[in-house]
Design a protein around this motif. Structure first.
Motif, PDB file in Angstrom:
ATOM      1  N   ARG A   1      54.006  39.231  41.297  1.00 14.23           N
ATOM      2  CA  ARG A   1      54.944  40.357  41.243  1.00 14.23           C
ATOM      3  C   ARG A   1      56.070  40.097  40.232  1.00 14.23           C
ATOM      4  O   ARG A   1      56.461  40.970  39.480  1.00 14.23           O
TER       5      ARG A   1
ATOM      6  N   ILE B   1      40.134  47.130  43.234  1.00 10.19           N
ATOM      7  CA  ILE B   1      39.131  46.055  43.292  1.00 10.19           C
ATOM      8  C   ILE B   1      39.593  44.873  44.153  1.00 10.19           C
ATOM      9  O   ILE B   1      38.991  43.813  44.119  1.00 10.19           O
ATOM     10  N   HIS B   2      40.666  45.042  44.903  1.00  5.97           N
ATOM     11  CA  HIS B   2      41.124  43.956  45.786  1.00  5.97           C
ATOM     12  C   HIS B   2      40.201  43.899  47.008  1.00  5.97           C
ATOM     13  O   HIS B   2      40.036  44.904  47.699  1.00  5.97           O
ATOM     14  N   ASP B   3      39.649  42.722  47.277  1.00  9.94           N
ATOM     15  CA  ASP B   3      38.731  42.668  48.434  1.00  9.94           C
ATOM     16  C   ASP B   3      38.998  41.528  49.415  1.00  9.94           C
ATOM     17  O   ASP B   3      38.299  41.385  50.413  1.00  9.94           O
TER      18      ASP B   3
ATOM     19  N   SER C   1      40.566  50.155  52.929  1.00  6.52           N
ATOM     20  CA  SER C   1      41.587  49.233  52.449  1.00  6.52           C
ATOM     21  C   SER C   1      42.084  49.687  51.073  1.00  6.52           C
ATOM     22  O   SER C   1      41.285  50.157  50.259  1.00  6.52           O
TER      23      SER C   1
ATOM     24  N   THR D   1      49.680  51.067  45.183  1.00  2.00           N
ATOM     25  CA  THR D   1      50.337  52.345  45.524  1.00  2.00           C
ATOM     26  C   THR D   1      49.608  53.503  44.837  1.00  2.00           C
ATOM     27  O   THR D   1      49.648  54.631  45.308  1.00  2.00           O
TER      28      THR D   1
HETATM   29 CO1  B1M Z   1      46.611  42.567  42.461  1.00  2.00          CO
HETATM   30  N1  B1M Z   1      48.235  43.515  42.955  1.00  2.00           N
HETATM   31  N2  B1M Z   1      46.421  43.726  40.875  1.00  2.00           N
HETATM   32  N3  B1M Z   1      45.107  41.437  42.009  1.00  2.00           N
HETATM   33  N4  B1M Z   1      47.164  41.429  43.847  1.00  2.00           N
HETATM   34  C1  B1M Z   1      48.848  43.166  44.221  1.00  2.00           C
HETATM   35  C2  B1M Z   1      48.301  44.043  45.337  1.00  2.00           C
HETATM   36  C3  B1M Z   1      50.394  43.401  43.932  1.00  2.00           C
HETATM   37  C4  B1M Z   1      51.209  43.739  45.175  1.00  2.00           C
HETATM   38  C5  B1M Z   1      50.942  42.179  43.185  1.00  2.00           C
HETATM   39  C6  B1M Z   1      52.414  42.266  42.922  1.00  2.00           C
HETATM   40  O1  B1M Z   1      52.835  42.946  42.021  1.00  2.00           O
HETATM   41  N5  B1M Z   1      53.184  41.568  43.740  1.00  2.00           N
HETATM   42  C7  B1M Z   1      50.328  44.579  42.883  1.00  2.00           C
HETATM   43  C8  B1M Z   1      50.363  45.985  43.474  1.00  2.00           C
HETATM   44  C9  B1M Z   1      51.675  46.705  43.247  1.00  2.00           C
HETATM   45  C10 B1M Z   1      51.637  48.032  43.867  1.00  2.00           C
HETATM   46  O2  B1M Z   1      50.779  48.838  43.643  1.00  2.00           O
HETATM   47  N6  B1M Z   1      52.629  48.270  44.688  1.00  2.00           N
HETATM   48  C11 B1M Z   1      49.011  44.267  42.180  1.00  2.00           C
HETATM   49  C12 B1M Z   1      48.659  44.747  40.893  1.00  2.00           C
HETATM   50  C13 B1M Z   1      49.743  45.534  40.157  1.00  2.00           C
HETATM   51  C14 B1M Z   1      47.401  44.524  40.322  1.00  2.00           C
HETATM   52  C15 B1M Z   1      46.888  45.024  38.948  1.00  2.00           C
HETATM   53  C16 B1M Z   1      47.235  46.472  38.595  1.00  2.00           C
HETATM   54  C17 B1M Z   1      47.401  44.014  37.900  1.00  2.00           C
HETATM   55  C18 B1M Z   1      47.057  44.350  36.473  1.00  2.00           C
HETATM   56  O3  B1M Z   1      45.920  44.494  36.113  1.00  2.00           O
HETATM   57  N7  B1M Z   1      48.108  44.478  35.703  1.00  2.00           N
HETATM   58  C19 B1M Z   1      45.360  44.829  39.085  1.00  2.00           C
HETATM   59  C20 B1M Z   1      44.688  46.068  39.710  1.00  2.00           C
HETATM   60  C21 B1M Z   1      43.179  45.993  39.691  1.00  2.00           C
HETATM   61  C22 B1M Z   1      42.572  47.140  40.514  1.00  2.00           C
HETATM   62  O4  B1M Z   1      42.448  47.024  41.712  1.00  2.00           O
HETATM   63  N8  B1M Z   1      42.214  48.212  39.851  1.00  2.00           N
HETATM   64  C23 B1M Z   1      45.326  43.697  40.072  1.00  2.00           C
HETATM   65  C24 B1M Z   1      44.313  42.737  40.074  1.00  2.00           C
HETATM   66  C25 B1M Z   1      44.260  41.660  40.937  1.00  2.00           C
HETATM   67  C26 B1M Z   1      43.237  40.531  40.836  1.00  2.00           C
HETATM   68  C27 B1M Z   1      41.848  41.003  40.404  1.00  2.00           C
HETATM   69  C28 B1M Z   1      43.752  39.511  39.838  1.00  2.00           C
HETATM   70  C29 B1M Z   1      43.307  39.899  42.273  1.00  2.00           C
HETATM   71  C30 B1M Z   1      42.266  40.495  43.275  1.00  2.00           C
HETATM   72  C31 B1M Z   1      41.118  39.566  43.544  1.00  2.00           C
HETATM   73  C32 B1M Z   1      40.319  40.038  44.741  1.00  2.00           C
HETATM   74  O5  B1M Z   1      40.774  40.686  45.659  1.00  2.00           O
HETATM   75  N9  B1M Z   1      39.056  39.681  44.697  1.00  2.00           N
HETATM   76  C33 B1M Z   1      44.688  40.361  42.733  1.00  2.00           C
HETATM   77  C34 B1M Z   1      45.394  39.767  43.824  1.00  2.00           C
HETATM   78  C35 B1M Z   1      44.745  38.536  44.458  1.00  2.00           C
HETATM   79  C36 B1M Z   1      46.606  40.287  44.296  1.00  2.00           C
HETATM   80  C37 B1M Z   1      47.579  39.687  45.339  1.00  2.00           C
HETATM   81  C38 B1M Z   1      48.295  38.518  44.665  1.00  2.00           C
HETATM   82  C39 B1M Z   1      47.007  39.181  46.641  1.00  2.00           C
HETATM   83  C40 B1M Z   1      46.178  40.209  47.412  1.00  2.00           C
HETATM   84  C41 B1M Z   1      45.496  39.489  48.560  1.00  2.00           C
HETATM   85  O6  B1M Z   1      44.338  39.158  48.452  1.00  2.00           O
HETATM   86  N10 B1M Z   1      46.273  39.160  49.613  1.00  2.00           N
HETATM   87  C42 B1M Z   1      48.535  40.926  45.646  1.00  2.00           C
HETATM   88  C43 B1M Z   1      49.937  40.520  46.067  1.00  2.00           C
HETATM   89  C44 B1M Z   1      50.135  40.617  47.583  1.00  2.00           C
HETATM   90  O7  B1M Z   1      49.508  41.418  48.249  1.00  2.00           O
HETATM   91  N11 B1M Z   1      51.030  39.843  48.084  1.00  2.00           N
HETATM   92  C45 B1M Z   1      48.294  41.803  44.487  1.00  2.00           C
HETATM   93  C46 B1M Z   1      45.791  38.378  50.735  1.00  2.00           C
HETATM   94  C47 B1M Z   1      45.126  39.316  51.759  1.00  2.00           C
HETATM   95  C48 B1M Z   1      44.670  38.494  52.957  1.00  2.00           C
HETATM   96  O8  B1M Z   1      46.122  40.249  52.182  1.00  2.00           O
HETATM   97  O9  B1M Z   1      44.957  42.202  51.058  1.00  2.00           O
HETATM   98  O10 B1M Z   1      47.212  42.505  52.181  1.00  2.00           O
HETATM   99  P1  B1M Z   1      45.903  41.849  52.138  1.00  2.00           P
HETATM  100  O11 B1M Z   1      45.129  42.141  53.491  1.00  2.00           O
HETATM  101  C49 B1M Z   1      45.712  41.995  54.761  1.00  2.00           C
HETATM  102  C50 B1M Z   1      46.404  43.268  55.288  1.00  2.00           C
HETATM  103  O12 B1M Z   1      46.942  44.090  54.259  1.00  2.00           O
HETATM  104  C51 B1M Z   1      45.366  43.933  56.132  1.00  2.00           C
HETATM  105  O13 B1M Z   1      44.674  42.833  56.700  1.00  2.00           O
HETATM  106  C52 B1M Z   1      44.535  41.789  55.715  1.00  2.00           C
HETATM  107  C53 B1M Z   1      44.502  40.459  56.423  1.00  2.00           C
HETATM  108  O14 B1M Z   1      45.590  40.239  57.249  1.00  2.00           O
HETATM  109  N12 B1M Z   1      44.359  44.809  55.545  1.00  2.00           N
HETATM  110  C54 B1M Z   1      43.644  45.671  56.318  1.00  2.00           C
HETATM  111  C55 B1M Z   1      43.897  44.924  54.268  1.00  2.00           C
HETATM  112  N13 B1M Z   1      42.937  45.837  54.207  1.00  2.00           N
HETATM  113  C56 B1M Z   1      42.743  46.307  55.445  1.00  2.00           C
HETATM  114  C57 B1M Z   1      41.848  47.258  55.919  1.00  2.00           C
HETATM  115  C58 B1M Z   1      41.872  47.560  57.271  1.00  2.00           C
HETATM  116  C59 B1M Z   1      42.770  46.923  58.137  1.00  2.00           C
HETATM  117  C60 B1M Z   1      43.665  45.965  57.675  1.00  2.00           C
HETATM  118  O15 B1M Z   1      40.980  48.488  57.681  1.00  2.00           O
HETATM  119  C61 B1M Z   1      40.922  48.789  59.007  1.00  2.00           C
END
Ligand code: B1M
Length: 235
Positions: free
Chosen positions: A68, A115-117, A161, A165
């Motif tokens: 971020r 593409i976040h998985d 999921s 935003t």
């Molecule tokens: Co991305 N990314 N990313 N990223 N990425 C975020 C989400 C971001 C918050 C980072 C930041 O700026 N701090 C930001 C989004 C900002 C916003 O929109 N507000 C961001 C961005 C901007 C981007 C790109 C646009 C960056 C770019 O290209 N300039 C790009 C977008 C690509 C696209 O999707 N089109 C991008 C790309 C990527 C990577 C490919 C490099 C990689 C993804 C790899 C992958 O997933 N295979 C990546 C990653 C890893 C992240 C962060 C660092 C980590 C996400 C993660 O895996 N968290 C993330 C920062 C963050 O979230 N802190 C970020 C760990 C995971 C266990 O948590 O996914 O939240 P989470 O899931 C939780 C809960 O949310 C919930 O349960 C899970 C487990 O407790 N949950 C559900 C999730 N889905 C659920 C569904 C359900 C229920 C619960 O269904 C019932």
């Protein structure tokens, strides 16, 4: 030699040091080290869920903050994600090992444009561990993928999921399409992802927003119990 780096022997670190080291290794995308550390913690009697939440998710939160703030960039974050998946792969069968009877069927996937998985894979693992059968349809799903999957899999629950935003509004597109097709009420719809909140879940017409994987499991169980009660009462 004085300038030679001391090699860290992971197995010699105590639990707290090892978890700190895992944060560093995840940050540096060191998959093999993460896998070794997960095995060490398992050997020391840590519950798989504790390793998942405290060591892996904890480490990924640090990565997220620096991503971020522009300190880390996409290639580094991809490596961190890959290392995290290495750890999750080891834990997956252990989380699913509870032997619980099937209590419901769920389709889950990340919405179109996203593409976040990692999060939804974690939800899948936890749901399977709790006794649900899960069809994970992966990333970047348009409406048609969800609709086809819930029908084909005869799902009780649809999970969506979104981590961006810009992609979270697509959840409403899916729900509206299901309403138009007259199938919305055939499914319990749960949504999750870091940028969402309860208010958003309500506004788009989902049944519930789930803050994390553990909440997803509890919420799904709750809705399945209500569904069974309604069926038993013939309503
Ligand atoms: Co991305 N990314 N990313 N990223 N990425 C975020 C989400 C971001 C918050 C980072 C930041 O700026 N701090 C930001 C989004 C900002 C916003 O929109 N507000 C961001 C961005 C901007 C981007 C790109 C646009 C960056 C770019 O290209 N300039 C790009 C977008 C690509 C696209 O999707 N089109 C991008 C790309 C990527 C990577 C490919 C490099 C990689 C993804 C790899 C992958 O997933 N295979 C990546 C990653 C890893 C992240 C962060 C660092 C980590 C996400 C993660 O895996 N968290 C993330 C920062 C963050 O979230 N802190 C970020 C760990 C995971 C266990 O948590 O996914 O939240 P989470 O899931 C939780 C809960 O949310 C919930 O349960 C899970 C487990 O407790 N949950 C559900 C999730 N889905 C659920 C569904 C359900 C229920 C619960 O269904 C019932």
């Amino acid at each position: 030699m004085a300038d030679e780096e001391d090699e860290i022997v992971l197995s010699e670190l105590d639990d707290e040091e090892l978890v700190q080291q895992m944060y560093d290794d995840l940050y540096d995308g060191l998959k093999e080290e993460i896998e070794e550390s997960v095995h060490i913690l398992l050997d020391r009697g840590w519950e798989p869920y504790k390793i998942l939440t405290e060591a892996l998710v904890g480490g990924m939160t640090i990565v997220g903050k620096d991503f971020r703030d522009g300190i880390l960039f996409v290639p580094e974050v991809l490596l961190a994600a890959n290392a995290m998946k290495g750890g999750m792969f080891i834990l997956k069968p252990l989380l699913a090992e509870t032997g619980a009877p099937t209590i419901g069927r769920m389709v889950i996937g990340t919405v179109k444009g996203d593409i976040h998985d990692i999060g939804q894979n974690l939800v899948t693992m936890m749901m399977e561990g709790a006794g649900f059968e899960v069809m994970n349809i992966g990333i970047n799903n348009p409406v048609e993928n969800y609709v086809e999957a819930v029908k084909e899999f005869d799902a009780d629950i649809l999970g969506m999921s979104a981590l961006l935003t810009t992609t979270m509004p697509y959840m409403k597109v899916v729900i509206d399409a299901m309403k138009e097709q007259g199938i919305r009420d055939d499914y319990i719809i749960l949504v999750g992802g870091a940028p969402l909140n309860e208010e958003f879940g309500k506004a788009i017409g989902a049944d519930a927003y789930c803050r994390d994987a553990a909440v997803a499991v509890d919420t799904a169980k709750d809705f399945m119990a209500r569904k069974h009660n309604q069926m038993a009462a013939g309503t």
